[in-house]
Design an enzyme around this catalytic site. Structure first.
Site, PDB file in Angstrom:
ATOM      1  N   ARG A   1      48.499  23.351  67.489  1.00  0.00           N
ATOM      2  CA  ARG A   1      49.618  23.020  68.364  1.00  0.00           C
ATOM      3  C   ARG A   1      49.060  22.318  69.600  1.00  0.00           C
ATOM      4  NH1 ARG A   1      54.535  27.048  69.990  1.00  0.00           N
ATOM      5  NH2 ARG A   1      54.656  27.065  67.714  1.00  0.00           N
TER       6      ARG A   1
ATOM      7  N   TYR B   1      47.416  28.241  65.139  1.00  0.00           N
ATOM      8  CA  TYR B   1      48.188  29.254  64.416  1.00  0.00           C
ATOM      9  C   TYR B   1      47.610  29.354  63.013  1.00  0.00           C
ATOM     10  CZ  TYR B   1      51.637  29.516  68.126  1.00  0.00           C
ATOM     11  OH  TYR B   1      52.250  29.733  69.336  1.00  0.00           O
TER      12      TYR B   1
ATOM     13  N   HIS C   1      56.185  41.218  67.776  1.00  0.00           N
ATOM     14  CA  HIS C   1      54.766  40.921  67.952  1.00  0.00           C
ATOM     15  C   HIS C   1      53.932  42.205  68.005  1.00  0.00           C
ATOM     16  CE1 HIS C   1      56.217  36.916  69.285  1.00  0.00           C
ATOM     17  NE2 HIS C   1      55.067  36.514  68.778  1.00  0.00           N
TER      18      HIS C   1
ATOM     19  N   ASP D   1      54.176  12.822  70.509  1.00  0.00           N
ATOM     20  CA  ASP D   1      54.021  12.512  69.095  1.00  0.00           C
ATOM     21  C   ASP D   1      55.221  13.003  68.297  1.00  0.00           C
ATOM     22  OD1 ASP D   1      53.724  15.242  68.842  1.00  0.00           O
ATOM     23  OD2 ASP D   1      51.577  15.189  68.427  1.00  0.00           O
TER      24      ASP D   1
ATOM     25  N   LYS E   1      44.773  56.543  73.328  1.00  0.00           N
ATOM     26  CA  LYS E   1      44.840  55.112  73.638  1.00  0.00           C
ATOM     27  C   LYS E   1      43.643  54.744  74.493  1.00  0.00           C
ATOM     28  CE  LYS E   1      48.707  54.803  75.765  1.00  0.00           C
ATOM     29  NZ  LYS E   1      49.908  54.276  76.452  1.00  0.00           N
TER      30      LYS E   1
END
Length: 821
Positions: free
Chosen positions: A286, A269, A128, A292, A193
């Protein structure tokens, strides 16, 4: 072989995917070596709870490769920017490479910060943690965001929840010698940073951002898209950099949607992109609905904004506005690909990979996805698209599948690696499903994965080599520049038939999509006219120029198109020759089938108990309703997928006369009471199954029993109860058994003797009727609002066989045969 055929006319409604010639050449311009030291996770995939530092490799929790990954490549003016991590396991530094296309010089900047691994465990790889890169055209600044994947919730990152680096103005285009880390703005902790985006003070949101990506609008603003929240309760938000400061965050949708009218909370998504002059969003939802059929995602959802800032003027695909932030996702639902598979079982539809979308400059909208039916182990690749100007989307499963979708000009591209690990590009004209391979490397390096970016008609493909001779925690990367061959010069006055291609072969009864590419040097195009064997079939006045033609006549045929200008000029395409071959639709040995009784609409069902009568069910979903046909000498066994072959009993059977029972016997078997003759009626596309050759047929009685008896063929009801529809399990029952939603067609009399006949529709009142002759030419088109069409001698049909096609107002389509004598 005991199989009888009622007539010689056959028809199939399968729509196939065709390819075409491409005039512009797609070529590899150059390949640039980026590094030999890209970080790679060469260890084992481990559980999220793992804390052990492996001494034998670089373990990981999701995937093996973080370079290239995510929004890691951008082209801007004459430069290409790529982010990556330097390996090995003990290095992990963030890197930025700029390639100068004019000088061929490659410069790389090393940043002090490193890949931090999963939840701060640097020794466990985490895919990720991508590094998104963006360039702002307004001031030439470079921006990099490292995805911390919501690590603001992790104690180790309480003061290190954002990795944002940005440059001084015009850093993107400095000379090769000047391109170094001094172009980047130093942070208070002296490591480049930054813990905030200048202009945005919402620290609580910043701490929990994930999935960063950059895009720009036509005004030169730089946008950053992120997701906030979690999988079943998340939102997309974005911020804008205007050359001075960041402005945001702007929410597209709500978290906690159930408090704002939605039945359930939901996350999304997908992606936000700036395409064809608009900010657009496409995603799968989602939902927090745990009951379901969807295990994770469902649906294709799409919207766009006419506001260049994306703050207002959000609309669905039809142009209907809605308020932002969105709470009820169904307002922008364009299709439900989960309905392309047959299961209705809880959590049985899996839709995670293979999703993407794009919009062409012509405003053609394209979505792709992958749907797996875990109950029946069926996977379908879905392509949903809407040509510019159309009012609704078309969904096709005649699609080979892909992971990503791109557009450039009026074309749509699938870019990926072939089975050998080399680049392959497929292209379709926008608004069509006509993909063809336009580039495929057959030699050269093999790659594990790649990330693509298209800029000004060229593909910049960032690739990780599959270096098996040195497979450790570093791997080589390359960047290929591929010219997509887009011609932006003056267009000629010309028309080309691009589908079908010359010498292509089709099965009898296929619906062939004719597709012509038409351009004009000046003036306006009036229409494109299609010809089969020099006979005009139909005209199309709007782009894309398409026509469905039914290939009913066996043999060779010619196809061409004529282009008409409104000023009167005409030009004709080159001629394409195709072959239509005969198909035996009576052969049931190539698939597994559901057997649906014509008289009752019920499905033949295995009893599951030996020597017990088979049953009938309302649904054909379960595997005990699936049958295969196996040759046994001159006859066939009808074999259950879950038990054994069917036995036709005689009058002395203990529980009743002439029952059909389940057995445990396997096929093939030549037992005289377990073999059947297949009789096929080609006009109706129905079957009858005779017990060996004794004139007794598989039959559902009025009391529900399934027997094998002699049939009084003058009794229509009895005759229909001995007829069966064979529905292949390779077809979705969405379109096969849900016939109650389709217009059922009845023609009487049929055959027609005196030109007078009536077509009556069930299940619909409003519909369009199209009638095609034996060469596929449309000879009649009409509409009804009362479910009926009457014909008399005022409209004369030549003797022959015709295809009748009915399209309801709900876009359901049905077909049947009409015979004129």
């Amino acid at each position: 072989m005991k199989k009888t055929i009622t007539s010689k006319l056959r028809y199939s409604s399968l729509v196939f995917l065709f390819t075409w010639f491409v005039n512009a050449q797609v070529v590899l311009e150059s390949e640039v070596h980026i590094t030999d030291l890209a970080m790679y996770f060469d260890g084992n995939k481990v559980a999220l709870s793992t804390s052990t530092n492996s001494q034998s490799g670089y373990d990981y929790v999701y995937g093996t490769a973080l370079t290239p990954h995510g929004d890691c490549i951008k082209a801007y003016e004459n430069y290409v920017f790529m982010t990556w991590y330097r390996g090995g396991k003990n290095d992990r530094h963030v890197m930025l490479t700029r390639y100068n296309k004019d000088t061929g010089v490659k410069k790389t900047i090393e940043f002090p910060h490193q890949h931090t691994g999963y939840n701060g465990k640097w020794w466990i790889g985490e895919t990720h943690n991508t590094i998104a890169v963006g360039i702002c055209p307004k001031d030439g600044t470079i921006h990099m965001v490292y995805d911390m994947h919501r690590n603001g919730n992790v104690a180790a990152f309480s003061n290190d929840y954002l990795r944002y680096s940005y440059s001084v103005k015009n850093a993107a285009t400095v000379s090769d010698d000047e391109f170094d880390i001094n172009l980047f703005v130093q942070s208070p902790n002296n490591n480049y940073k930054h813990l905030a985006f200048p202009g945005i003070t919402d620290t609580n949101t910043t701490k929990l951002l994930t999935y960063p990506a950059f895009f720009t609008n036509d005004q030169g603003d730089l946008f950053m898209k992120n997701r906030f929240g979690y999988s079943e309760n998340g939102k997309f938000l974005f911020a804008k950099y205007d050359g001075h400061d960041w402005e945001g965050y702007t929410d597209f949708n709500r978290t906690g949607a159930s408090g704002f009218g939605s039945e359930y909370n939901w996350g999304l998504y997908g992606d936000m992109k700036y395409l064809n002059g608009k900010i657009r969003i496409g995603f799968q939802r989602r939902s927090n609905n745990r009951q379901d059929k969807y295990l994770y995602q469902n649906g294709f959802y799409y919207a766009y904004s006419d506001d260049p800032s994306g703050l207002n003027q959000w609309k669905d695909h039809e142009g209907l506005g809605f308020s932002r932030p969105l709470a009820i996702a169904d307002k922008i639902l364009i299709s439900e690909p989960g309905d392309e598979v047959s299961t209705t079982q809880k959590n049985a539809v899996y839709m995670v990979s293979g999703f993407d979308w794009t919009v062409t400059e012509n405003n053609d909208i394209h979505f792709i996805g992958k749907v797996k039916d875990n109950e029946n182990n069926v996977t379908k690749y879905v392509h949903t698209y809407k040509p510019a100007g159309a009012t609704s989307f078309t969904t096709s499963t005649n699609f080979s599948g892909a992971e990503t979708l791109y557009s450039s000009g009026d074309n749509v591209y699938i870019i990926g690696l072939n089975s050998s690990g080399r680049p392959r590009i497929k292209k379709a004209s926008g608004g069509t499903n006509l993909f063809t391979t336009v580039y495929e490397a057959t030699t050269g390096k093999r790659f594990r994965k790649g990330q693509a970016y298209i800029y000004e008609g060229k593909l910049y493909y960032y690739l990780l080599e599959n270096n098996t001779t040195d497979s450790d925690d570093t791997q080589p990367t390359y960047m290929q520049i591929i010219d997509l061959g887009i011609d932006n010069g003056p267009k000629p006055f010309a028309v080309n038939v691009v589908s079908p291609i010359d010498n292509e072969s089709f099965d009898e009864g296929e619906i062939v999509q004719l597709f012509a590419n038409a351009t004009t040097d000046s003036g306006e195009i009036e229409k494109v006219e299609f010809f089969i064997d020099d006979i005009s079939i139909a005209e199309d006045t709007t782009k894309p120029y398409l026509l469905d033609w039914v290939a009913q006549s066996i043999g060779r045929h010619t196809v061409k198109a004529k282009l008409y200008k409104k000023t009167g000029e005409i030009t004709t395409s080159l001629t394409v020759t195709i072959e239509v071959t005969e198909v035996d639709h009576s052969d049931l040995t190539n698939d597994t089938y559901r057997l649906k009784n014509i008289g009752t609409g019920k499905f033949l069902t295995d009893s599951g108990v030996s020597a017990t009568a088979v049953e009938m069910s309302n649904s054909g979903e379960e595997t005990d309703r699936h049958w295969t046909f196996v040759e046994s000498g001159d006859y066939y066994n009808i074999d259950s997928e879950t038990f054994g072959v069917l036995r036709a009993t005689g009058s002395a059977f203990p529980t009743g006369a002439y029952f059909v029972v389940s057995t445990t016997k396997s096929s093939p078997t030549s037992d005289t009471d377990k073999v059947w003759t297949i009789h096929y009626h080609e006009i109706e596309d129905t079957f009858r199954f005779e017990s060996k050759n004794n004139d007794r047929f598989l039959y559902q009685d009025t009391n529900g029993d399934v027997t094998n008896i002699s049939i009084d063929e003058s009794d229509v009801q009895m005759l229909n109860r001995s007829k069966w529809k064979a529905i292949a399990t390779s077809e979705s029952l969405t379109t096969s058994i849900m016939s109650i939603k389709k217009p059922s067609i009845k023609i009487f009399p049929n055959p027609v003797l005196n030109q007078r006949f009536t077509i009556v529709l069930n299940n619909t009142l409003s519909a369009d009727l199209l009638i095609y002759n034996a060469v596929g030419r449309m000879v009649y088109k009409g509409s009804t609002s009362n479910g009926e069409f009457k014909f008399d001698s005022t409209f004369v049909f030549s003797p022959g066989v015709y295809l009748v096609k009915v399209m309801s107002s709900h876009e359901e389509t049905s077909r049947t045969k009409l015979m004129i004598r």
